[in-house]
Write a protein that holds these residues in place. Sequence first.
Motif, PDB file in Angstrom:
ATOM      1  N   THR A  39       0.861  -1.192   0.000  1.00 48.42           N
ATOM      2  CA  THR A  39       0.000   0.000   0.000  1.00 48.42           C
ATOM      3  C   THR A  39       0.892   1.235   0.000  1.00 48.42           C
ATOM      4  O   THR A  39       2.090   1.157   0.296  1.00 48.42           O
ATOM      5  N   ILE A  40       0.322   2.373  -0.345  1.00 41.45           N
ATOM      6  CA  ILE A  40       1.108   3.598  -0.487  1.00 41.45           C
ATOM      7  C   ILE A  40       1.870   3.954   0.787  1.00 41.45           C
ATOM      8  O   ILE A  40       3.001   4.430   0.734  1.00 41.45           O
ATOM      9  N   ASP A  41       1.286   3.675   1.934  1.00 43.71           N
ATOM     10  CA  ASP A  41       1.953   4.042   3.185  1.00 43.71           C
ATOM     11  C   ASP A  41       3.162   3.156   3.497  1.00 43.71           C
ATOM     12  O   ASP A  41       4.001   3.507   4.312  1.00 43.71           O
ATOM     13  N   LYS A  42       3.281   2.021   2.813  1.00 43.86           N
ATOM     14  CA  LYS A  42       4.395   1.095   3.081  1.00 43.86           C
ATOM     15  C   LYS A  42       5.282   0.874   1.858  1.00 43.86           C
ATOM     16  O   LYS A  42       6.234   0.114   1.922  1.00 43.86           O
ATOM     17  N   SER A  43       4.954   1.509   0.751  1.00 40.57           N
ATOM     18  CA  SER A  43       5.657   1.200  -0.494  1.00 40.57           C
ATOM     19  C   SER A  43       7.055   1.797  -0.560  1.00 40.57           C
ATOM     20  O   SER A  43       7.915   1.265  -1.254  1.00 40.57           O
ATOM     21  N   GLY A  44       7.250   2.922   0.112  1.00 45.79           N
ATOM     22  CA  GLY A  44       8.544   3.582   0.002  1.00 45.79           C
ATOM     23  C   GLY A  44       8.735   4.248  -1.341  1.00 45.79           C
ATOM     24  O   GLY A  44       9.817   4.721  -1.672  1.00 45.79           O
ATOM     25  N   HIS A  45       7.682   4.274  -2.142  1.00 47.58           N
ATOM     26  CA  HIS A  45       7.735   4.863  -3.483  1.00 47.58           C
ATOM     27  C   HIS A  45       8.135   6.330  -3.423  1.00 47.58           C
ATOM     28  O   HIS A  45       8.951   6.801  -4.210  1.00 47.58           O
ATOM     29  N   LEU A  46       7.571   7.048  -2.481  1.00 50.79           N
ATOM     30  CA  LEU A  46       7.896   8.462  -2.326  1.00 50.79           C
ATOM     31  C   LEU A  46       8.812   8.592  -1.111  1.00 50.79           C
ATOM     32  O   LEU A  46       8.427   8.296   0.009  1.00 50.79           O
ATOM     33  N   LYS A  47      10.014   9.037  -1.351  1.00 55.49           N
ATOM     34  CA  LYS A  47      11.048   9.016  -0.317  1.00 55.49           C
ATOM     35  C   LYS A  47      10.987  10.202   0.643  1.00 55.49           C
ATOM     36  O   LYS A  47      11.352  10.086   1.798  1.00 55.49           O
ATOM     37  N   SER A  48      10.529  11.334   0.161  1.00 57.28           N
ATOM     38  CA  SER A  48      10.574  12.518   1.023  1.00 57.28           C
ATOM     39  C   SER A  48       9.212  13.208   1.045  1.00 57.28           C
ATOM     40  O   SER A  48       8.344  12.932   0.213  1.00 57.28           O
ATOM     41  N   MET A  49       9.064  14.113   1.978  1.00 66.12           N
ATOM     42  CA  MET A  49       7.826  14.898   2.054  1.00 66.12           C
ATOM     43  C   MET A  49       7.679  15.746   0.792  1.00 66.12           C
ATOM     44  O   MET A  49       6.578  15.937   0.297  1.00 66.12           O
ATOM     45  N   GLU A  50       8.798  16.222   0.263  1.00 69.54           N
ATOM     46  CA  GLU A  50       8.758  17.013  -0.963  1.00 69.54           C
ATOM     47  C   GLU A  50       8.215  16.181  -2.122  1.00 69.54           C
ATOM     48  O   GLU A  50       7.390  16.658  -2.905  1.00 69.54           O
ATOM     49  N   GLN A  51       8.630  14.912  -2.214  1.00 74.06           N
ATOM     50  CA  GLN A  51       8.115  14.035  -3.256  1.00 74.06           C
ATOM     51  C   GLN A  51       6.619  13.778  -3.061  1.00 74.06           C
ATOM     52  O   GLN A  51       5.869  13.752  -4.039  1.00 74.06           O
ATOM     53  N   HIS A  52       6.218  13.598  -1.810  1.00 75.13           N
ATOM     54  CA  HIS A  52       4.787  13.433  -1.533  1.00 75.13           C
ATOM     55  C   HIS A  52       4.006  14.648  -2.021  1.00 75.13           C
ATOM     56  O   HIS A  52       2.967  14.522  -2.667  1.00 75.13           O
ATOM     57  N   CYS A  53       4.509  15.840  -1.705  1.00 70.40           N
ATOM     58  CA  CYS A  53       3.833  17.079  -2.118  1.00 70.40           C
ATOM     59  C   CYS A  53       3.796  17.197  -3.639  1.00 70.40           C
ATOM     60  O   CYS A  53       2.757  17.543  -4.210  1.00 70.40           O
ATOM     61  N   GLU A  54       4.915  16.913  -4.287  1.00 72.90           N
ATOM     62  CA  GLU A  54       4.973  17.015  -5.745  1.00 72.90           C
ATOM     63  C   GLU A  54       3.990  16.040  -6.395  1.00 72.90           C
ATOM     64  O   GLU A  54       3.255  16.396  -7.319  1.00 72.90           O
ATOM     65  N   TYR A  55       3.955  14.816  -5.890  1.00 81.94           N
ATOM     66  CA  TYR A  55       3.038  13.807  -6.426  1.00 81.94           C
ATOM     67  C   TYR A  55       1.585  14.252  -6.221  1.00 81.94           C
ATOM     68  O   TYR A  55       0.766  14.163  -7.136  1.00 81.94           O
ATOM     69  N   ALA A  56       1.280  14.755  -5.045  1.00 81.65           N
ATOM     70  CA  ALA A  56      -0.081  15.222  -4.751  1.00 81.65           C
ATOM     71  C   ALA A  56      -0.457  16.388  -5.661  1.00 81.65           C
ATOM     72  O   ALA A  56      -1.591  16.467  -6.155  1.00 81.65           O
ATOM     73  N   LEU A  57       0.481  17.303  -5.905  1.00 81.21           N
ATOM     74  CA  LEU A  57       0.210  18.440  -6.796  1.00 81.21           C
ATOM     75  C   LEU A  57      -0.039  17.969  -8.231  1.00 81.21           C
ATOM     76  O   LEU A  57      -0.908  18.503  -8.928  1.00 81.21           O
ATOM     77  N   GLU A  59      -1.286  15.066  -9.083  1.00 84.65           N
ATOM     78  CA  GLU A  59      -2.625  14.467  -9.067  1.00 84.65           C
ATOM     79  C   GLU A  59      -3.704  15.549  -9.026  1.00 84.65           C
ATOM     80  O   GLU A  59      -4.723  15.445  -9.709  1.00 84.65           O
ATOM     81  N   ALA A  60      -3.484  16.586  -8.240  1.00 82.31           N
ATOM     82  CA  ALA A  60      -4.456  17.691  -8.143  1.00 82.31           C
ATOM     83  C   ALA A  60      -4.574  18.419  -9.482  1.00 82.31           C
ATOM     84  O   ALA A  60      -5.671  18.823  -9.881  1.00 82.31           O
ATOM     85  N   THR A  61      -3.458  18.559 -10.187  1.00 79.79           N
ATOM     86  CA  THR A  61      -3.486  19.196 -11.502  1.00 79.79           C
ATOM     87  C   THR A  61      -4.315  18.370 -12.473  1.00 79.79           C
ATOM     88  O   THR A  61      -5.126  18.915 -13.241  1.00 79.79           O
ATOM     89  N   ASP A  62      -4.129  17.059 -12.446  1.00 78.04           N
ATOM     90  CA  ASP A  62      -4.954  16.181 -13.286  1.00 78.04           C
ATOM     91  C   ASP A  62      -6.432  16.357 -12.944  1.00 78.04           C
ATOM     92  O   ASP A  62      -7.281  16.428 -13.838  1.00 78.04           O
ATOM     93  N   LEU A  63      -6.725  16.432 -11.655  1.00 77.71           N
ATOM     94  CA  LEU A  63      -8.107  16.628 -11.217  1.00 77.71           C
ATOM     95  C   LEU A  63      -8.677  17.924 -11.779  1.00 77.71           C
ATOM     96  O   LEU A  63      -9.810  17.957 -12.266  1.00 77.71           O
ATOM     97  N   ILE A  64      -7.887  18.987 -11.755  1.00 77.17           N
ATOM     98  CA  ILE A  64      -8.348  20.281 -12.285  1.00 77.17           C
ATOM     99  C   ILE A  64      -8.673  20.154 -13.774  1.00 77.17           C
ATOM    100  O   ILE A  64      -9.695  20.665 -14.240  1.00 77.17           O
ATOM    101  N   VAL A  65      -7.834  19.461 -14.503  1.00 81.88           N
ATOM    102  CA  VAL A  65      -8.076  19.271 -15.941  1.00 81.88           C
ATOM    103  C   VAL A  65      -9.397  18.529 -16.162  1.00 81.88           C
ATOM    104  O   VAL A  65     -10.231  18.939 -16.975  1.00 81.88           O
TER     105      VAL A  65
END
Length: 129
Positions: A39-57, A59-65
């Motif tokens: 699951t996302i919380d255990k995957s280690g896919h996103l290493k830093s908080m900055e990566q989490h924020c970038e990934y979320a942004l 996804e949010a951009t896709d949502l806006i589109v």
Amino acid sequence: MITQEDEIKMMAKVMAHRNPIIDRLDRQTEKWIRKYGHTIDKSGHLKSMEQHCEYALEEATDLIVYLEDLKAKVIRLERRESKLIEAIGLIEDRAKEGLDDEDRYGQERALQIILQRCQQLERALYEEN
């Protein structure tokens, strides 16, 4: 005795969109597990908080589109609906002009048929978009 908190919990579980949201969450979780093995919380896919924020942004951009596209479709449908309603009103007004009571019954039946056809067209427009 049912407490207010119990009542709130029961109301939350019968919310109209609850099941589709839970189903979507399950599908997304399954997708993550297939892709990353956890699951996302255990995957280690996103290493830093900055990566989490970038990934979320991202996804949010896709949502806006998607929302902008949906908004444009809703506006087009509302315009079409408005035109249909206006056309129906004009047809009704013209059909009722100068009719006596005997003619009015036949005309009302014709209007019902026209209205049914307009409703079919309206449904087709909604399904198209």
